[in-house]
Design an enzyme around this catalytic site. Structure first.
Site, PDB file in Angstrom:
ATOM      1  N   ARG A 210       0.772  -1.228   0.027  1.00 23.05           N
ATOM      2  CA  ARG A 210       0.012  -0.184  -0.030  1.00 23.05           C
ATOM      3  C   ARG A 210       0.784   1.390  -0.143  1.00 23.05           C
ATOM      4  O   ARG A 210       1.902   1.460   0.755  1.00 23.05           O
ATOM      5  CB  ARG A 210      -0.953  -0.064   1.291  1.00 23.05           C
ATOM      6  CG  ARG A 210      -2.002  -1.424   1.306  1.00 23.05           C
ATOM      7  CD  ARG A 210      -2.819  -1.025   0.555  1.00 23.05           C
ATOM      8  NE  ARG A 210      -3.898  -2.183   0.553  1.00 23.05           N
ATOM      9  CZ  ARG A 210      -5.042  -2.476   0.973  1.00 23.05           C
ATOM     10  NH1 ARG A 210      -5.356  -1.562   1.752  1.00 23.05           N
ATOM     11  NH2 ARG A 210      -5.758  -3.608   1.083  1.00 23.05           N
ATOM     12  N   GLU A 212       0.209   3.961   0.798  1.00 25.90           N
ATOM     13  CA  GLU A 212      -0.013   5.160   1.739  1.00 25.90           C
ATOM     14  C   GLU A 212       0.951   5.924   2.395  1.00 25.90           C
ATOM     15  O   GLU A 212       2.103   5.352   2.801  1.00 25.90           O
ATOM     16  CB  GLU A 212      -0.985   4.462   2.836  1.00 25.90           C
ATOM     17  CG  GLU A 212      -2.062   3.658   2.338  1.00 25.90           C
ATOM     18  CD  GLU A 212      -2.825   2.894   3.353  1.00 25.90           C
ATOM     19  OE1 GLU A 212      -3.885   2.773   3.354  1.00 25.90           O
ATOM     20  OE2 GLU A 212      -2.094   2.418   4.349  1.00 25.90           O
ATOM     21  N   ARG A 218       1.107   2.088  13.350  1.00 28.75           N
ATOM     22  CA  ARG A 218       0.184   1.042  12.829  1.00 28.75           C
ATOM     23  C   ARG A 218       0.441   0.691  11.431  1.00 28.75           C
ATOM     24  O   ARG A 218      -0.356   0.018  10.844  1.00 28.75           O
ATOM     25  CB  ARG A 218      -1.333   0.954  13.320  1.00 28.75           C
ATOM     26  CG  ARG A 218      -1.895   2.293  13.038  1.00 28.75           C
ATOM     27  CD  ARG A 218      -3.348   2.573  13.540  1.00 28.75           C
ATOM     28  NE  ARG A 218      -4.233   3.355  12.863  1.00 28.75           N
ATOM     29  CZ  ARG A 218      -3.986   4.650  13.181  1.00 28.75           C
ATOM     30  NH1 ARG A 218      -3.453   4.870  14.196  1.00 28.75           N
ATOM     31  NH2 ARG A 218      -4.849   5.541  12.642  1.00 28.75           N
ATOM     32  N   HIS A 219       1.000   1.776  10.607  1.00 24.20           N
ATOM     33  CA  HIS A 219       1.219   1.571   9.172  1.00 24.20           C
ATOM     34  C   HIS A 219       2.397   0.801   8.773  1.00 24.20           C
ATOM     35  O   HIS A 219       3.488   1.484   9.243  1.00 24.20           O
ATOM     36  CB  HIS A 219       0.769   3.133   8.584  1.00 24.20           C
ATOM     37  CG  HIS A 219      -0.537   3.388   8.642  1.00 24.20           C
ATOM     38  ND1 HIS A 219      -1.277   4.137   9.571  1.00 24.20           N
ATOM     39  CD2 HIS A 219      -1.483   3.144   7.608  1.00 24.20           C
ATOM     40  CE1 HIS A 219      -2.531   4.318   9.215  1.00 24.20           C
ATOM     41  NE2 HIS A 219      -2.741   3.755   8.277  1.00 24.20           N
ATOM     42  N   GLU A 350      -8.010  -1.621  14.032  1.00 20.16           N
ATOM     43  CA  GLU A 350      -8.660  -2.664  12.978  1.00 20.16           C
ATOM     44  C   GLU A 350      -7.449  -3.590  12.433  1.00 20.16           C
ATOM     45  O   GLU A 350      -6.428  -3.226  12.115  1.00 20.16           O
ATOM     46  CB  GLU A 350      -8.969  -1.989  11.627  1.00 20.16           C
ATOM     47  CG  GLU A 350      -9.514  -2.749  10.538  1.00 20.16           C
ATOM     48  CD  GLU A 350      -9.268  -2.058   9.351  1.00 20.16           C
ATOM     49  OE1 GLU A 350      -9.162  -3.063   8.282  1.00 20.16           O
ATOM     50  OE2 GLU A 350      -9.506  -0.903   9.179  1.00 20.16           O
ATOM     51  N   SER A 353     -10.613  -6.668   7.415  1.00 25.58           N
ATOM     52  CA  SER A 353     -11.708  -6.130   6.824  1.00 25.58           C
ATOM     53  C   SER A 353     -12.039  -7.221   6.026  1.00 25.58           C
ATOM     54  O   SER A 353     -11.487  -7.921   5.290  1.00 25.58           O
ATOM     55  CB  SER A 353     -11.184  -4.868   5.795  1.00 25.58           C
ATOM     56  OG  SER A 353     -12.244  -4.202   5.089  1.00 25.58           O
ATOM     57  N   ARG A 401      -0.042  -6.525  12.493  1.00 20.49           N
ATOM     58  CA  ARG A 401      -1.024  -5.709  13.295  1.00 20.49           C
ATOM     59  C   ARG A 401      -1.799  -6.506  14.319  1.00 20.49           C
ATOM     60  O   ARG A 401      -1.694  -6.222  15.526  1.00 20.49           O
ATOM     61  CB  ARG A 401      -2.173  -5.113  12.485  1.00 20.49           C
ATOM     62  CG  ARG A 401      -1.558  -3.812  11.945  1.00 20.49           C
ATOM     63  CD  ARG A 401      -2.943  -3.044  11.316  1.00 20.49           C
ATOM     64  NE  ARG A 401      -2.705  -1.714  10.871  1.00 20.49           N
ATOM     65  CZ  ARG A 401      -3.517  -0.994  10.402  1.00 20.49           C
ATOM     66  NH1 ARG A 401      -4.836  -1.237  10.482  1.00 20.49           N
ATOM     67  NH2 ARG A 401      -3.478   0.297   9.578  1.00 20.49           N
TER      68      ARG A 401
END
Length: 427
Positions: A210, A212, A218-219, A350, A353, A401
């Site tokens: 990703r 991002e 947490r990323h 989270e 998903s 995570r």
């Protein structure tokens, strides 16, 4: 034959053994040395008397974290702290460590996180860090074992792809000969194609990427994703598979290494599904009752997730997310503004998903338009829906995570061997 240090506990006093590992500590008296040797299973004292080995003087100058092979006699009547020692009859120096060490292994002085990651090979020698990845390995083994018992087929899908899984800009572009390609965000589209191929139940463990730009605790930009997809199930059955897989894996791991976790200061509780469930709209109301001002369609901030975590304290599902917040392949509920989707939270983060997916070809085409996507980019995917696609559902679980939260770590990089984030591309 090599003996692991942990195995010396079950051997008889006086047994001849050969240990191999790192010199953790070294205490020297003129004609005597006490060496603490460490391997992946523990540590033990090795006592070396002058005259008992031929290379005593060479060993006398050895540095910490050098690698040695020790042959000797197991002494279980030792006055050492552990009550066990090895009386050396031979020591081979396999590798000498330079000095000074760029990062201490047993030193009480703490190092900043960048220094630790820059010297990850030393950082991972710390027993309390090594146990994180033992836990991660056992947890993953348990998930695989559960999925196999449920007759899932493990698959491996492409990581270099020609179209974004979820659209958007969070993609790493790569040159693929004369074409533009991307690193895959998830195996989602390929999982669904396999369901249309009659595989019925599939799961995959592999990297996901990703792009991002968040650089939070947490990323990660590359992480390990555990994905599942199954035919002829809905979102509720997918949640059941998820909570049972995690519970089975956690409980099995506690059975295998619970004592080791406790010794290292990690406290993991056994799980008993089902996990609590709350709808998005119920969560929205609860958060607004606690002083937040959120509207339908708003995502939950870290502050909001902390409030929810105080209510549930552990694993819980948030279900029924708004359609505008979910990818094009998410199936709508009776109310088209809401989807048959869920997130699994562990405390305030989270970890999973999932959803029931669209299986109707016409509905899929409409969703492409609603999300502003060019369906021609997904021709390889939507083609599978033209010729008989069963209802199906699934999820994607972030391994790092999950481990971070289960062990109470402060940063997802702690549960990642060699993290890739906004700024780090090495080691």
């Amino acid at each position: 034959m090599r003996t692991y240090i942990a195995d010396t506990e079950t051997l008889d006093d006086g047994k001849e053994v050969t240990l191999q590992g790192w010199i953790q500590e070294l205490r020297k008296i003129k004609n005597l040395m006490f060496i603490i040797v460490r391997d992946s299973t523990g540590q033990i004292q090795v006592t070396v008397k002058k005259g008992s080995i031929t290379n005593y003087d060479e060993l006398y100058e050895i540095t910490r974290e050098s690698v040695i092979s020790v042959h000797g006699i197991l002494n279980k009547k030792s006055v050492s702290r552990s009550g066990t020692e090895i009386l050396a009859t031979g020591v081979e120096i396999l590798s000498i460590a330079d000095t000074p060490l760029p990062l201490g292994v047993i030193d009480r002085v703490s190092a900043d996180f960048d220094t630790r990651l820059n010297n990850r090979f030393l950082d991972l020698r710390k027993p309390e860090h090594l146990v994180i990845f033992k836990f991660e390995s056992q947890l993953l083994f348990g998930i695989r074992e559960y999925m196999n018992r449920e007759n899932f087929i493990e698959v491996h899908t492409p990581k270099i792809v020609g179209a974004a899984t979820e659209g958007g800009a969070d993609l790493f572009r790569v040159e693929y000969f004369e074409k533009q390609a991307y690193l895959n965000q998830s195996p989602q589209l390929y999982k669904e194609i396999l369901i249309g191929s009659g595989f019925d139940k599939v799961f995959e463990v592999g990297p996901a990427f990703r792009a991002e730009k968040e650089n939070t605790v947490r990323h990660l930009n590359e992480f390990t994703s555990i994905d599942m997809e199954a035919a002829f199930i809905d979102d509720r059955k997918a949640m059941e598979y998820l909570e049972r897989a995690i519970s089975y894996a956690v409980n099995r791991t506690i059975d295998v290494m619970g004592a080791e976790l406790e010794r290292s200061g990690y406290h993991v509780s056994r799980l008993d599904p089902p996990f609590p469930r709350i709808t998005y709209e119920e969560a929205l109301g609860y958060l607004n009752d606690h002083g937040l001002k959120l509207s339908f369609g708003d995502d939950f901030s870290p502050e909001a997730n902390k409030i929810l975590a105080q209510k549930f304290n552990g694993f819980y599902f948030i279900t029924g997310w708004p359609s505008a917040m979910r990818p094009f392949y998410t199936h709508p509920d009776t109310n088209p503004e809401i989807t048959k989707s869920f997130d699994l939270q562990l405390n305030d983060i989270e970890v999973t998903s999932g959803a029931q997916r669209v299986h109707n070809y016409r509905m899929l085409e409409e969703n492409f338009m609603k999300k502003g996507l060019n369906k021609n980019d997904f021709e390889f995917y939507e083609k599978a829906f033209k010729y008989g696609m069963p209802p199906h559902a699934g999820w994607g679980l972030g391994l790092e995570r999950l481990v971070m939260n289960l062990l109470g770590l402060n940063n997802v990089r702690e549960s990642t061997l060699f993290p890739r984030d906004r700024t780090r591309l090495s080691p």
